[in-house]
Design a protein around this motif. Structure first.
Motif, PDB file in Angstrom:
ATOM      1  N   THR A   6      -4.889 -23.240  -7.508  1.00 27.29           N
ATOM      2  CA  THR A   6      -5.932 -24.151  -7.986  1.00 27.29           C
ATOM      3  C   THR A   6      -5.563 -24.621  -9.380  1.00 27.29           C
ATOM      4  N   GLN A   8      -7.186 -26.727 -12.479  1.00 25.31           N
ATOM      5  CA  GLN A   8      -8.332 -27.406 -13.091  1.00 25.31           C
ATOM      6  C   GLN A   8      -7.767 -28.371 -14.130  1.00 25.31           C
ATOM      7  N   LYS A  14     -10.175 -31.416 -10.065  1.00 20.11           N
ATOM      8  CA  LYS A  14      -9.583 -30.156  -9.601  1.00 20.11           C
ATOM      9  C   LYS A  14      -8.633 -30.436  -8.442  1.00 20.11           C
ATOM     10  N   GLU A  62     -13.467 -24.864   0.374  1.00 19.64           N
ATOM     11  CA  GLU A  62     -13.316 -24.130  -0.890  1.00 19.64           C
ATOM     12  C   GLU A  62     -14.065 -24.830  -2.025  1.00 19.64           C
ATOM     13  N   MET A  63     -14.192 -26.154  -1.921  1.00 22.05           N
ATOM     14  CA  MET A  63     -14.881 -26.938  -2.951  1.00 22.05           C
ATOM     15  C   MET A  63     -16.369 -27.102  -2.671  1.00 22.05           C
TER      16      MET A  63
END
Length: 210
Positions: A6, A8, A14, A62-63
């Motif tokens: 991931t 950011q 993201k 996941e988001m």
């Protein structure tokens, strides 16, 4: 495996990357698909393509989104009903998405020598700074350029755009991980901020429209 990485990028952007090691059944058991998506999945002939497609659904889960939140316009560009922009890519055993409040595009490509043979189909302006004699760097730079143009095309998504004739990627260093690019199409000129990084032997590129 679960989520691979991931990133950011900023407060509103993201990037999520999935390394596809699961079987079709393992992935399919973890997602809920709307009828239209199921028909699209059933129509895919390649199981690798199916697994990549399902991996993208894992990433949006996941988001905090679901397959019901994801739509495609008439040109195949993905979008959500909310204010977030999304762009999707998959290559071999990787899938990735970028979600942002800014207009974004993403692409991921395997670094391979084959790209040298097709370089003249998507480079023109860039030939002024590329150095074909430095083969390893040349392959990596060509992969960044292709990825940048693909990401920009995903943002604009307009019929008739030529990678070679209409999109220019400015000179860059592989170490700096950032460059800029411009689209010259009809009477339109658009500038883009481009970022790139290596993941194993792949190149991930993402672009923001300025």
């Amino acid at each position: 495996m679960p989520l691979f990485q991931t990133i950011q990028f900023n407060e509103t952007t993201k990037i999520l990357i999935w390394k596809i090691t699961e079987s079709f059944d393992e992935l399919y058991s973890q997602v809920s698909l709307k009828e239209k998506t199921q028909r699209r999945l059933d129509g895919m002939k390649s199981e690798m393509h199916q697994r990549a497609f399902l991996s993208v659904r894992m990433l949006i889960q996941e988001m905090g989104f679901t397959d019901k939140d994801l739509h495609y316009d008439e040109f195949g560009k993905p979008y959500f009903d909310c204010h977030n922009y999304i762009s999707i890519t998959h290559s071999h055993n990787f899938a990735a998405i970028i979600i942002s409040e800014e207009t974004v595009g993403i692409d991921m490509e395997l670094q391979r020598e084959k790209i040298i043979r097709i370089a003249d189909k998507f480079t023109d302006y860039e030939c002024d700074y590329l150095k074909p004699d430095e083969v390893e760097e040349y392959i990596k730079k060509l992969t960044v350029i292709w990825g940048a143009k693909e990401a920009i095309f995903k943002i604009r998504n307009e019929k008739g755009i030529s990678f070679k004739d209409h999109i220019r990627v400015n000179d860059f260093s592989l170490n700096k991980k950032q460059t800029s690019a411009s689209l010259y199409f009809d009477d339109l000129i658009k500038d883009f901020e481009v970022h790139y990084l290596e993941i194993e032997n792949f190149t991930l590129v993402y672009a923001f429209e300025k």
